[in-house]
Design a protein around this motif. Structure first.
Motif, PDB file in Angstrom:
ATOM      1  N   UNK A 181      29.241  -5.146  16.051  1.00  4.96           N
ATOM      2  CA  UNK A 181      29.264  -6.081  17.183  1.00  4.96           C
ATOM      3  C   UNK A 181      30.659  -6.649  17.384  1.00  4.96           C
ATOM      4  N   UNK A 182      31.335  -6.984  16.275  1.00  2.18           N
ATOM      5  CA  UNK A 182      32.690  -7.526  16.373  1.00  2.18           C
ATOM      6  C   UNK A 182      33.642  -6.490  16.975  1.00  2.18           C
ATOM      7  N   UNK A 183      33.489  -5.245  16.556  1.00  2.00           N
ATOM      8  CA  UNK A 183      34.335  -4.177  17.104  1.00  2.00           C
ATOM      9  C   UNK A 183      34.080  -4.028  18.602  1.00  2.00           C
ATOM     10  N   UNK A 184      32.806  -4.021  19.008  1.00  6.19           N
ATOM     11  CA  UNK A 184      32.470  -3.852  20.421  1.00  6.19           C
ATOM     12  C   UNK A 184      33.017  -5.008  21.250  1.00  6.19           C
ATOM     13  N   UNK A 185      32.920  -6.225  20.712  1.00  7.04           N
ATOM     14  CA  UNK A 185      33.401  -7.394  21.444  1.00  7.04           C
ATOM     15  C   UNK A 185      34.916  -7.347  21.622  1.00  7.04           C
ATOM     16  N   UNK A 186      35.635  -7.065  20.548  1.00  8.25           N
ATOM     17  CA  UNK A 186      37.101  -7.020  20.616  1.00  8.25           C
ATOM     18  C   UNK A 186      37.580  -5.857  21.478  1.00  8.25           C
ATOM     19  N   UNK A 187      36.845  -4.759  21.443  1.00  8.45           N
ATOM     20  CA  UNK A 187      37.200  -3.620  22.273  1.00  8.45           C
ATOM     21  C   UNK A 187      37.039  -3.952  23.755  1.00  8.45           C
ATOM     22  N   UNK A 188      36.025  -4.774  24.076  1.00  2.80           N
ATOM     23  CA  UNK A 188      35.767  -5.138  25.469  1.00  2.80           C
ATOM     24  C   UNK A 188      36.721  -6.207  25.974  1.00  2.80           C
ATOM     25  N   UNK A 189      37.051  -7.169  25.117  1.00  6.50           N
ATOM     26  CA  UNK A 189      37.823  -8.341  25.554  1.00  6.50           C
ATOM     27  C   UNK A 189      39.315  -8.185  25.306  1.00  6.50           C
ATOM     28  N   UNK A 190      39.696  -7.609  24.170  1.00  5.09           N
ATOM     29  CA  UNK A 190      41.107  -7.526  23.830  1.00  5.09           C
ATOM     30  C   UNK A 190      41.539  -8.656  22.908  1.00  5.09           C
ATOM     31  N   UNK A 191      42.835  -8.988  22.932  1.00  2.00           N
ATOM     32  CA  UNK A 191      43.406  -9.924  21.963  1.00  2.00           C
ATOM     33  C   UNK A 191      43.461 -11.366  22.445  1.00  2.00           C
ATOM     34  N   UNK A 192      42.987 -11.639  23.648  1.00  3.71           N
ATOM     35  CA  UNK A 192      43.001 -13.000  24.191  1.00  3.71           C
ATOM     36  C   UNK A 192      41.907 -13.819  23.501  1.00  3.71           C
ATOM     37  N   UNK A 193      42.314 -14.747  22.630  1.00  3.77           N
ATOM     38  CA  UNK A 193      41.338 -15.507  21.844  1.00  3.77           C
ATOM     39  C   UNK A 193      40.503 -16.436  22.712  1.00  3.77           C
ATOM     40  N   UNK A 194      41.097 -16.971  23.778  1.00  2.00           N
ATOM     41  CA  UNK A 194      40.326 -17.828  24.678  1.00  2.00           C
ATOM     42  C   UNK A 194      39.213 -17.036  25.350  1.00  2.00           C
ATOM     43  N   UNK A 195      39.511 -15.806  25.746  1.00  2.00           N
ATOM     44  CA  UNK A 195      38.491 -14.955  26.366  1.00  2.00           C
ATOM     45  C   UNK A 195      37.414 -14.576  25.349  1.00  2.00           C
ATOM     46  N   UNK A 196      37.831 -14.324  24.109  1.00  2.00           N
ATOM     47  CA  UNK A 196      36.842 -14.059  23.053  1.00  2.00           C
ATOM     48  C   UNK A 196      35.921 -15.259  22.868  1.00  2.00           C
ATOM     49  N   UNK A 197      36.528 -16.454  22.885  1.00  2.00           N
ATOM     50  CA  UNK A 197      35.728 -17.666  22.746  1.00  2.00           C
ATOM     51  C   UNK A 197      34.726 -17.821  23.876  1.00  2.00           C
ATOM     52  N   UNK A 198      35.168 -17.564  25.116  1.00  2.00           N
ATOM     53  CA  UNK A 198      34.263 -17.639  26.263  1.00  2.00           C
ATOM     54  C   UNK A 198      33.116 -16.637  26.118  1.00  2.00           C
ATOM     55  N   UNK A 199      33.454 -15.423  25.710  1.00  2.00           N
ATOM     56  CA  UNK A 199      32.428 -14.388  25.567  1.00  2.00           C
ATOM     57  C   UNK A 199      31.409 -14.769  24.500  1.00  2.00           C
TER      58      UNK A 199
END
Length: 329
Positions: free
Chosen positions: A162-180
């Motif tokens: 799940x972590x791999x899929x999320x990072x692959x979809x969002x990229x390195x923007x931590x704010x966007x990861x937080x929103x997701x």
């Protein structure tokens, strides 16, 4: 120079005893957390509210004013908290440099900057004192570890897939990861695990050029261009609900851009604070100008209504999305 991740780790264990902290980088999520943690560790609810805090914007102040505030003794408390945002925009910084060389131990002075030229007197003083903390972008396994830690913070176990899929979809923007992750948390429910399947359902994997074309067109209130971009995304088999989520995120960025510009930040700094890349500053500035507060309220209402329709009605998703875009534009 240490990094923001090590600082946050130390703060989580109660370490906040230095008199000066310089937080450098274009990652608003981590810098915002560090500022909050330092403020709580320094003053918390002690003393008379407001008497032991000062906040400045770098372009609106000078080194003498900051040094004077930092040199002031606390009132009915052990320490004071002084925050200077965007210190890299400050002029006449020499008094601040002199202060950093001999800081007041009863003050926690926090400076934030997107970039800090290492050849300046200010940067050299901060480096010599060991007060500088830079954001170092996370990549690969480190980024996935961050995503899993954020999921745990929200109360959800998340496996490596799940972590791999999320990072692959969002990229390195931590704010966007937080929103997701906030969206995923709401989707799966309290304390439930987040899986790769959940990521696939909730997180938009959209083509970068097309989604920016859509959100830019909405921001510029260009209905024809927005509908064309939406059609392109739908033809690429992007789900209407995913496209709607990205539109909602873009409008949140526009709202934060308005706040940043109103507080005196430059367009580039306001864009970074809003969680957008600097190269979008010009377009976002125009979007912030065109979208008044009433416009944003109506837009968020339209998106919320569309979200309910997409999840609970029998109307075709593409029709709902098209009608929503027409309302937004």
């Amino acid at each position: 120079m240490a990094d923001l991740h090590s600082l946050l780790s130390a703060l989580s264990k109660g370490g906040a005893g230095d008199p000066v902290y310089a937080l450098v980088g274009d990652e608003p999520l981590l810098i915002g957390r560090a500022v909050s943690a330092l403020r709580d560790a320094t003053v918390g609810d002690a003393g008379v509210p407001g008497f032991n805090e000062d906040r400045f914007a770098g372009k609106e102040t000078n080194g003498a004013a900051v040094a004077a505030a930092a040199s002031t003794l606390p009132m009915m408390a052990d320490r004071r908290f002084v925050l200077v945002r965007a210190v890299d925009g400050m002029k006449e910084a020499d008094p601040l440099v002199a202060y950093i060389k001999e800081p007041n131990p009863s003050t926690c002075l926090v400076l934030t900057a997107t970039k800090l030229n290492g050849s300046t007197k200010l940067a050299k003083a901060l480096k010599k004192g060991g007060f500088r903390y830079d954001h170092k972008p996370l990549k690969g396994h480190a980024l996935q570890d961050f995503a899993r830690a954020e999921a745990r913070r929200l109360g959800h176990p998340m496996d490596g897939a799940a972590a791999f899929a999320l990072c692959d979809a969002i990229g390195e923007d931590l704010s966007s990861l937080g929103d997701a992750l906030e969206r995923l948390s709401l989707y799966v429910g309290a304390e439930q695990p987040i899986t790769a399947e959940h990521v696939g359902i909730c997180v938009a994997r959209v083509r970068v050029d097309s989604i920016w074309a859509l959100v830019d067109a909405v921001g510029m209130r260009d209905r024809k261009r927005a509908l064309t971009a939406a059609s392109s995304l739908l033809q690429s088999r992007e789900a209407p609900l995913r496209i709607l989520a990205m539109l909602a995120r873009q409008l949140r960025i526009v709202a934060r851009m308005r706040e940043g510009l109103a507080s005196g930040l430059s367009p580039q700094d306001a864009a970074k604070a809003a969680g957008a890349p600097p190269f979008k500053a010009r377009d976002l500035k125009e979007s912030a100008r065109r979208f008044r507060l009433d416009d944003l309220r109506r837009a968020f209402t339209a998106i919320a209504e569309a979200d309910l329709l997409l999840k609970g009605s029998k109307q075709p998703g593409d029709v709902v999305l098209e009608h929503t875009i027409m309302r937004l534009c």
